[in-house]
Design an enzyme around this catalytic site. Structure first.
Site, short mmCIF file in Angstrom:
data_model
loop_
_atom_site.label_atom_id
_atom_site.label_comp_id
_atom_site.label_asym_id
_atom_site.label_seq_id
_atom_site.Cartn_x
_atom_site.Cartn_y
_atom_site.Cartn_z
N HIS A 82 53.25 35.35 47.79
CA HIS A 82 53.73 34.02 47.54
C HIS A 82 54.58 33.29 48.52
CE1 HIS A 82 56.82 37.03 46.76
NE2 HIS A 82 57.68 36.14 46.86
N ARG A 89 52.34 43.91 46.95
CA ARG A 89 53.16 43.44 45.65
C ARG A 89 54.38 42.47 46.26
NH1 ARG A 89 57.64 45.91 42.39
NH2 ARG A 89 57.36 44.96 40.47
N PHE A 102 51.18 43.26 58.35
CA PHE A 102 50.03 43.01 57.62
C PHE A 102 49.06 41.77 58.33
CE2 PHE A 102 52.49 39.70 55.80
CZ PHE A 102 53.55 40.12 55.06
#
Length: 86
Positions: free
Chosen positions: A38, A34, A20
């Site tokens: 974080h 998902r 990514f």
């Protein structure tokens, strides 16, 4: 698996591995991140989201799913398990 309950939806969804931090090569109607952002600082999170831009077509959606932990007393009372979203 949730998708098996909706065969018409399952045929339109695919899961693919992707670095990514590299530009997203696949154009889609939606992207799900998902439990990803974080783990990264703000700068890296922005880079992850910007890497989607080359392939996002008009009307595409980016879905971000992250969990929020309750304050420590809730963890000590063992209520965290009851509030988990799978």
């Amino acid at each position: 698996m949730l998708l098996s309950a909706e065969p018409g939806v399952a045929s339109r969804i695919s899961f693919q591995c992707h670095n990514f931090f590299e530009p997203q090569p696949v154009s889609a109607d939606g992207y799900i991140l998902r439990h990803i952002l974080h783990d990264w600082n703000d700068e890296d999170s922005v880079s992850i989201l910007k890497a989607l831009l080359p392939s996002i077509k008009p009307g595409a959606r980016v879905f971000i799913s992250e969990g929020i932990l309750p304050d420590p007393p809730a963890q000590r009372l063992n209520t965290l398990t009851e509030k988990m979203i799978l």
